[in-house]
Design an enzyme around this catalytic site. Sequence first.
Site: not given
Length: 233
Positions: A148, A197
């Site tokens: 992302h 993450h």
Amino acid sequence: MKNAANTLANWIEFPVLLAGLIIAGGLWGFEELMEVARATTPHAFDTEILLAFRQAGQPSDPIGPLWLEGAMRDITSLGSASVLVLITTAAIVYLLLIRRPGAAFLMFVAVAGGQVLSSLLKLGIDRPRPELVSHLVTETSLSFPSGHAMLSAVTYLTLGCMAARFLPGRTTKIYVLALAVLTTLLVGISRIYLGVHWPSDVLAGWCAGFAWAMLCWLAARALQRWRGQSDSV
């Protein structure tokens, strides 16, 4: 000799120097973060920041009001594959309609190449998702680097650079580029907030994404200059 010096001066301009610095800094930063990702235990830098986005002693409860969690889910979708593909396709079609095939090709190469590079890097590092906190969205792919963060940097920065070329005035150019960078930063932060993450994943995604976007921009600039010189011969 003088002509050669003038030609070199024309090529080495401030935007080119800045792009070169971004590429060099991005590559250096990615290499350093790769060592963090390959470590057998999570780095204190990663754990401390990840836990800072959770209530003390409650790894499943994010900080802030309830609406913030929903907002972070909305923001993170700006870096999802479906949204980026939609934006990229719309931009490519628009560029083709205004007869800018070179810019359309650059957009395709930058985003598609970034996707391939991101996938290869994930497989090469093979880092699992963090288990220190609960995930607020479902993810099944590998963790390093953040796709992302990386693809947001590639897509939005490439769009910002192309838009800045056609906009009048320095202020509007800076605004568009700043908006592209801000969107990229927000997407990366949302990935940490949602717990999917490690911070080093996001930082590596930004490093790789900005470096790749600038490399594509330099390649397109060099090709444009070369074509201009060829047409004048």
